[in-house]
Design a protein around this motif. Structure first.
Motif, short mmCIF file in Angstrom:
data_model
loop_
_atom_site.label_atom_id
_atom_site.label_comp_id
_atom_site.label_asym_id
_atom_site.label_seq_id
_atom_site.Cartn_x
_atom_site.Cartn_y
_atom_site.Cartn_z
N VAL A 1 0.86 -1.18 0.00
CA VAL A 1 0.00 0.00 0.00
C VAL A 1 0.90 1.23 0.00
N PRO A 2 0.38 2.40 -0.37
CA PRO A 2 1.20 3.61 -0.28
C PRO A 2 1.65 3.87 1.16
N VAL A 3 2.95 4.09 1.32
CA VAL A 3 3.54 4.29 2.65
C VAL A 3 4.46 5.50 2.59
N ASP A 4 4.36 6.36 3.58
CA ASP A 4 5.27 7.49 3.72
C ASP A 4 6.52 7.01 4.46
N LEU A 5 7.64 6.94 3.73
CA LEU A 5 8.86 6.39 4.33
C LEU A 5 9.40 7.25 5.45
N THR B 1 27.16 6.80 16.94
CA THR B 1 26.01 7.45 16.32
C THR B 1 25.43 6.57 15.23
N ILE B 2 24.11 6.43 15.25
CA ILE B 2 23.38 5.74 14.19
C ILE B 2 22.59 6.78 13.41
N THR B 3 22.73 6.76 12.10
CA THR B 3 22.06 7.74 11.25
C THR B 3 21.11 7.04 10.29
N ILE B 4 19.87 7.48 10.29
CA ILE B 4 18.87 6.97 9.35
C ILE B 4 18.63 8.06 8.30
N GLU B 5 18.77 7.70 7.06
CA GLU B 5 18.60 8.67 5.96
C GLU B 5 17.65 8.09 4.92
N ALA B 6 16.77 8.92 4.43
CA ALA B 6 15.84 8.54 3.36
C ALA B 6 15.87 9.62 2.29
N ALA B 7 15.82 9.20 1.04
CA ALA B 7 15.88 10.17 -0.06
C ALA B 7 15.18 9.60 -1.28
N CYS B 8 14.77 10.51 -2.15
CA CYS B 8 14.16 10.13 -3.42
C CYS B 8 15.27 9.98 -4.45
N ARG C 1 15.54 5.55 -1.50
CA ARG C 1 16.72 4.95 -0.87
C ARG C 1 16.64 5.16 0.63
N LEU C 2 16.79 4.10 1.37
CA LEU C 2 16.78 4.14 2.83
C LEU C 2 18.10 3.56 3.31
N SER C 3 18.82 4.31 4.11
CA SER C 3 20.11 3.84 4.59
C SER C 3 20.23 4.02 6.09
N VAL C 4 20.94 3.09 6.70
CA VAL C 4 21.23 3.14 8.13
C VAL C 4 22.74 3.02 8.29
N ARG C 5 23.36 4.05 8.86
CA ARG C 5 24.81 4.08 9.03
C ARG C 5 25.15 4.13 10.52
N ASP C 6 26.29 3.55 10.85
CA ASP C 6 26.78 3.65 12.22
C ASP C 6 28.25 4.05 12.19
N SER C 7 28.73 4.52 13.32
CA SER C 7 30.12 4.99 13.42
C SER C 7 31.02 3.94 14.07
N GLY C 8 30.66 2.67 13.90
CA GLY C 8 31.45 1.59 14.46
C GLY C 8 32.74 1.36 13.69
N GLY D 1 13.00 -4.78 -4.14
CA GLY D 1 14.06 -3.83 -3.83
C GLY D 1 15.41 -4.53 -3.80
N THR D 2 16.44 -3.77 -3.58
CA THR D 2 17.79 -4.30 -3.46
C THR D 2 18.39 -3.77 -2.16
N ILE D 3 19.35 -4.50 -1.63
CA ILE D 3 20.02 -4.07 -0.40
C ILE D 3 21.50 -4.37 -0.53
N SER D 4 22.32 -3.49 -0.03
CA SER D 4 23.77 -3.65 -0.09
C SER D 4 24.36 -3.19 1.22
N VAL D 5 25.58 -3.61 1.47
CA VAL D 5 26.27 -3.27 2.71
C VAL D 5 27.65 -2.73 2.35
N GLY D 6 28.08 -1.72 3.05
CA GLY D 6 29.41 -1.15 2.86
C GLY D 6 30.08 -0.93 4.20
N SER D 7 31.37 -1.06 4.21
CA SER D 7 32.09 -0.90 5.47
C SER D 7 33.44 -0.26 5.20
#
Length: 284
Positions: free
Chosen positions: A148-152, A211-218, A231-238, A278-284
């Motif tokens: 259904v339509p969802v506001d990210l 710090t954990i950062t959640i970012e969403a963008a078109c 695009r939805l991303s979750v970053r940490d400073s680990g 969708g697709t998901i990837s990980v970077g470190s």
């Protein structure tokens, strides 16, 4: 005085003549040269086509191998999902009896009884087992849910609010979201589950805080109120992870925290995201 007179005898120079030499190239030689040039051009074109054909065949072979690898991986994940769901269903039924018995015994045990501590530990372990069963069931289901339509941005706010109670004081949670709704199609509950799993995984990667950062963008040019992709991303400073670990994070039951995790959190995330195309990837 003697005078000397010099006289110059004039001789008539012979008339100059010019000779025309015929340099005509034989027709047969011209034909041979033309044939030679055409032959060279043909070989160049032939070799060029061979190179193009070889490159195309190599590319097609790589696509075929990649498709085969993806098919094998999909079949493996499907088999694991069916096995996990079947085992989780049976275990869940037994766990329901255990939880019910613990609740009954706990209600009949008076406060201050030495047995209360043992009961609380048993109930805590049962709750953890219930969470594992739910993760197994979700991994085994691997369905796209109700699209259904969802506001990210709204989903990110709700997930952040739920996760706040599970984060230690040394971990900060930051949101980098657009000021306007970011609409997409998906299952709201599953998207919140994706964010929670990613946030908790980031928390565990920073035992000393961070710090954990959640970012969403078109992504791409938005048409009316809908984005072609989000695009939805979750970053940490680990400290990050090695390439070997990064290549296995989505494998079921893979974990670097032996005895502390089920290894299903990111597998569930991967299953939900791919089920929504969708697709998901990980970077470190």
């Amino acid at each position: 005085m003697t005078s000397q007179t010099r006289t110059h005898n004039k001789r008539t120079a012979p008339a100059s003549t010019s000779t025309l030499v015929d340099h005509h190239i034989p027709v047969t030689m011209v034909a041979e040269i033309a044939i030679f040039i055409v032959a060279i051009g043909g070989w160049v074109l032939f070799l060029s086509r061979i190179r193009v054909t070889r490159a195309r065949l190599v590319h097609e072979e790589e696509i075929r191998r990649q498709t085969q690898r993806e098919l094998i991986e999909s079949q493996k994940m499907e088999a694991l999902g069916q096995m996990a769901a079947g085992g989780a269903h049976d275990f869940g039924n037994q766990l329901a009896v255990i939880n019910g018995s613990l609740d009954r015994v706990s209600a009949e045990t008076p406060p201050g009884s030495p047995a209360r501590d043992s009961l609380e530990r048993a109930r805590s372990a049962a709750r953890q087992a219930s969470n594992t069963v739910q993760a197994l069931m979700l991994f085994g289901k691997r369905s796209a849910g109700r699209k259904v339509p969802v506001d990210l941005t709204d989903v990110a706010h709700e997930a952040a609010g739920l996760a706040a109670a599970m984060l230690p004081s040394a971990v900060d949670l930051e949101l980098q979201l657009p000021g306007t709704p970011l609409w997409t199609e998906g299952d709201r509950t599953q998207l919140i589950q994706v964010l929670l799993n990613l946030i908790l995984n980031a928390r565990d990667a920073m035992p000393d805080g961070g710090t954990i950062t959640i970012e969403a963008a078109c992504v791409g040019e938005a048409r009316s109120s809908t984005c072609p992709q989000v695009r939805l991303s979750v970053r940490d400073s680990g400290t990050g992870m090695s390439n070997d670990v990064a290549g296995r994070v989505f494998e079921p039951f893979f974990t670097t925290r032996m005895g502390q995790g089920t290894g299903l959190g990111l597998s569930v995330v991967h299953g939900i995201v791919t089920s929504m195309n969708g697709t998901i990837s990980v970077g470190s």
